[in-house]
Scaffold this motif. Structure first.
Motif, PDB file in Angstrom:
ATOM      1  N   SER A   1     -11.670  14.912   4.451  1.00  0.00           N
ATOM      2  CA  SER A   1     -12.141  14.966   3.068  1.00  0.00           C
ATOM      3  C   SER A   1     -10.992  15.380   2.172  1.00  0.00           C
ATOM      4  N   TYR A   2     -10.948  14.815   0.996  1.00  0.00           N
ATOM      5  CA  TYR A   2      -9.859  15.129   0.090  1.00  0.00           C
ATOM      6  C   TYR A   2     -10.400  15.358  -1.313  1.00  0.00           C
ATOM      7  N   SER A   3      -9.638  16.070  -2.109  1.00  0.00           N
ATOM      8  CA  SER A   3     -10.143  16.488  -3.417  1.00  0.00           C
ATOM      9  C   SER A   3      -9.325  15.915  -4.571  1.00  0.00           C
ATOM     10  N   VAL A   4      -8.384  15.033  -4.261  1.00  0.00           N
ATOM     11  CA  VAL A   4      -7.505  14.494  -5.296  1.00  0.00           C
ATOM     12  C   VAL A   4      -7.653  12.982  -5.353  1.00  0.00           C
ATOM     13  N   GLY A   5      -7.188  12.406  -6.460  1.00  0.00           N
ATOM     14  CA  GLY A   5      -7.182  10.953  -6.563  1.00  0.00           C
ATOM     15  C   GLY A   5      -6.109  10.381  -5.661  1.00  0.00           C
ATOM     16  N   ILE A   6      -6.426   9.277  -5.019  1.00  0.00           N
ATOM     17  CA  ILE A   6      -5.478   8.714  -4.073  1.00  0.00           C
ATOM     18  C   ILE A   6      -5.332   7.218  -4.299  1.00  0.00           C
ATOM     19  N   SER A   7      -4.208   6.689  -3.838  1.00  0.00           N
ATOM     20  CA  SER A   7      -4.017   5.244  -3.854  1.00  0.00           C
ATOM     21  C   SER A   7      -4.215   4.653  -2.456  1.00  0.00           C
ATOM     22  N   ALA A   8      -4.090   5.483  -1.431  1.00  0.00           N
ATOM     23  CA  ALA A   8      -4.311   5.021  -0.057  1.00  0.00           C
ATOM     24  C   ALA A   8      -4.436   6.244   0.846  1.00  0.00           C
ATOM     25  N   LEU A   9      -4.906   6.007   2.047  1.00  0.00           N
ATOM     26  CA  LEU A   9      -5.055   7.086   3.025  1.00  0.00           C
ATOM     27  C   LEU A   9      -4.483   6.603   4.353  1.00  0.00           C
ATOM     28  N   HIS A  10      -3.741   7.492   5.000  1.00  0.00           N
ATOM     29  CA  HIS A  10      -3.150   7.186   6.304  1.00  0.00           C
ATOM     30  C   HIS A  10      -3.820   8.013   7.394  1.00  0.00           C
ATOM     31  N   TRP A  11      -3.986   7.399   8.546  1.00  0.00           N
ATOM     32  CA  TRP A  11      -4.274   8.144   9.769  1.00  0.00           C
ATOM     33  C   TRP A  11      -3.053   8.041  10.673  1.00  0.00           C
ATOM     34  N   LEU A  12      -2.594   9.211  11.124  1.00  0.00           N
ATOM     35  CA  LEU A  12      -1.399   9.302  11.944  1.00  0.00           C
ATOM     36  C   LEU A  12      -1.755   9.913  13.292  1.00  0.00           C
ATOM     37  N   GLN A  13      -0.952   9.583  14.301  1.00  0.00           N
ATOM     38  CA  GLN A  13      -1.151  10.132  15.644  1.00  0.00           C
ATOM     39  C   GLN A  13       0.141  10.793  16.099  1.00  0.00           C
TER      40      GLN A  13
ATOM     41  N   VAL B   1       3.142   8.559  14.616  1.00  0.00           N
ATOM     42  CA  VAL B   1       2.960   7.125  14.467  1.00  0.00           C
ATOM     43  C   VAL B   1       1.824   6.859  13.489  1.00  0.00           C
ATOM     44  N   SER B   2       2.013   5.915  12.615  1.00  0.00           N
ATOM     45  CA  SER B   2       0.955   5.531  11.696  1.00  0.00           C
ATOM     46  C   SER B   2      -0.030   4.620  12.414  1.00  0.00           C
ATOM     47  N   LEU B   3      -1.320   4.998  12.405  1.00  0.00           N
ATOM     48  CA  LEU B   3      -2.350   4.181  13.030  1.00  0.00           C
ATOM     49  C   LEU B   3      -2.950   3.211  12.017  1.00  0.00           C
ATOM     50  N   PHE B   4      -3.299   3.754  10.865  1.00  0.00           N
ATOM     51  CA  PHE B   4      -3.930   2.958   9.829  1.00  0.00           C
ATOM     52  C   PHE B   4      -3.452   3.412   8.456  1.00  0.00           C
ATOM     53  N   MET B   5      -3.449   2.453   7.536  1.00  0.00           N
ATOM     54  CA  MET B   5      -3.348   2.768   6.120  1.00  0.00           C
ATOM     55  C   MET B   5      -4.474   1.992   5.452  1.00  0.00           C
ATOM     56  N   LEU B   6      -5.336   2.698   4.729  1.00  0.00           N
ATOM     57  CA  LEU B   6      -6.435   1.988   4.094  1.00  0.00           C
ATOM     58  C   LEU B   6      -6.738   2.549   2.729  1.00  0.00           C
ATOM     59  N   SER B   7      -7.228   1.679   1.871  1.00  0.00           N
ATOM     60  CA  SER B   7      -7.587   2.098   0.520  1.00  0.00           C
ATOM     61  C   SER B   7      -9.050   1.780   0.211  1.00  0.00           C
TER      62      SER B   7
ATOM     63  N   ILE C   1     -11.225   2.812  14.991  1.00  0.00           N
ATOM     64  CA  ILE C   1     -11.814   2.323  13.750  1.00  0.00           C
ATOM     65  C   ILE C   1     -11.621   3.398  12.690  1.00  0.00           C
ATOM     66  N   ALA C   2     -11.186   2.974  11.520  1.00  0.00           N
ATOM     67  CA  ALA C   2     -11.044   3.916  10.401  1.00  0.00           C
ATOM     68  C   ALA C   2     -11.864   3.406   9.233  1.00  0.00           C
ATOM     69  N   THR C   3     -12.563   4.328   8.594  1.00  0.00           N
ATOM     70  CA  THR C   3     -13.362   3.986   7.425  1.00  0.00           C
ATOM     71  C   THR C   3     -13.001   4.920   6.279  1.00  0.00           C
ATOM     72  N   ILE C   4     -13.240   4.438   5.080  1.00  0.00           N
ATOM     73  CA  ILE C   4     -13.001   5.280   3.914  1.00  0.00           C
ATOM     74  C   ILE C   4     -14.068   5.019   2.872  1.00  0.00           C
ATOM     75  N   ASN C   5     -14.538   6.102   2.247  1.00  0.00           N
ATOM     76  CA  ASN C   5     -15.477   6.002   1.143  1.00  0.00           C
ATOM     77  C   ASN C   5     -14.801   6.659  -0.057  1.00  0.00           C
ATOM     78  N   ILE C   6     -14.316   5.827  -0.957  1.00  0.00           N
ATOM     79  CA  ILE C   6     -13.539   6.331  -2.087  1.00  0.00           C
ATOM     80  C   ILE C   6     -14.400   7.206  -3.007  1.00  0.00           C
ATOM     81  N   GLN C   7     -15.633   6.794  -3.212  1.00  0.00           N
ATOM     82  CA  GLN C   7     -16.510   7.543  -4.118  1.00  0.00           C
ATOM     83  C   GLN C   7     -16.779   8.947  -3.587  1.00  0.00           C
ATOM     84  N   GLU C   8     -16.969   9.045  -2.272  1.00  0.00           N
ATOM     85  CA  GLU C   8     -17.260  10.352  -1.667  1.00  0.00           C
ATOM     86  C   GLU C   8     -15.995  11.089  -1.263  1.00  0.00           C
TER      87      GLU C   8
END
Lengths: 115, 108
Positions: B24-36, B44-50, B60-67
């Motif tokens: 969960s994040y509290s700031v405005g973002i342009s994208a989100l990364h999952w790293l391992q 290592v970068s696993l995913f980058m998603l917006s 599987i990575a999911t993102i809900n921008i509104q939440e």
């Protein structure tokens, strides 16, 4: 894998001595970063560069300086090492205008111990 | 309060279990990364998603921008999935803010 190499990978140094870590890339990526990773803090940005001779401070820049005289090399210098700078240092690169977009690639890390 | 919060901080599971790590994040973002990050190893970068969802193999990575929330799922977990998983949000063009990581251990 992106071509990033960090050197040295491990170093033990004495308090008060200068230390330079080198990050070398073969990808011609515009952005280069230095992070430190500490337990309880995660990764924190020290300095970054957005081009040759263009650098800026991150959130934990005190005690560190950087230089980027050519695209492929980004140097991090601890002017006078302190025990609080014992950490693992990661270099990273990205190129938002390139085909990989904002994908970020990390080096293998440099373990620095200041005694 | 950190701008990027991950949960759980530590997770131990048996091989084969379905794994979920939350960010969960509290700031405005342009994208989100999952790293391992494997023990003693690099990152290592696993995913980058917006938006939406991305899948790569059993991950599987999911993102809900509104939440302002993202999840990383691992199906049919395996001991080799044991690692620290880090969520990082991209603010603007180049500023990454990292979560503190989730240490995952998969037992055989």
């Amino acid at each position: 894998d992106a071509g990033i190499t960090q050197s040295p990978r491990h170093k033990v140094t004495e308090t008060g001595t200068p230390v330079t870590l080198r990050c070398h890339q073969t990808e011609n990526h515009r952005y280069m970063y230095w992070y430190r990773q500490d337990p309880g803090h995660g990764l924190r940005l020290i300095h970054y560069s957005y081009g040759v001779k263009d650098t800026d401070k991150g959130e934990v820049s005190d005690g560190y300086s950087v230089s980027r005289s050519k695209t492929e090399d980004f140097l991090l210098t601890l002017e006078s090492a302190t025990s609080s700078q014992t950490s693992v240092y990661f270099c990273a690169i990205s190129d938002p205008t390139g085909p990989s977009g904002n994908t970020i690639y990390f080096g293998e890390g440099s373990w620095l111990t200041v005694v | 309060k950190n701008e990027v919060e991950q949960s759980p901080q530590n997770l131990t599971a048996q091989e084969g279990e379905f794994i979920t790590i939350n960010c969960s994040y509290s700031v405005g973002i342009s994208a989100l990364h999952w790293l391992q990050q494997h023990p003693g190893g690099g990152i290592v970068s696993l995913f980058m998603l917006s938006s939406g969802k991305k899948k790569h193999g059993r991950l599987i990575a999911t993102i809900n921008i509104q939440e302002k929330h993202s999840s990383l799922h691992i199906t049919a977990s395996h001991p080799r999935d044991s690692a620290v998983y880090i969520c990082a949000v991209l603010q603007g063009a180049q500023k990454l803010v990292f979560g503190q990581g989730t240490r995952l251990t998969i037992n055989p």
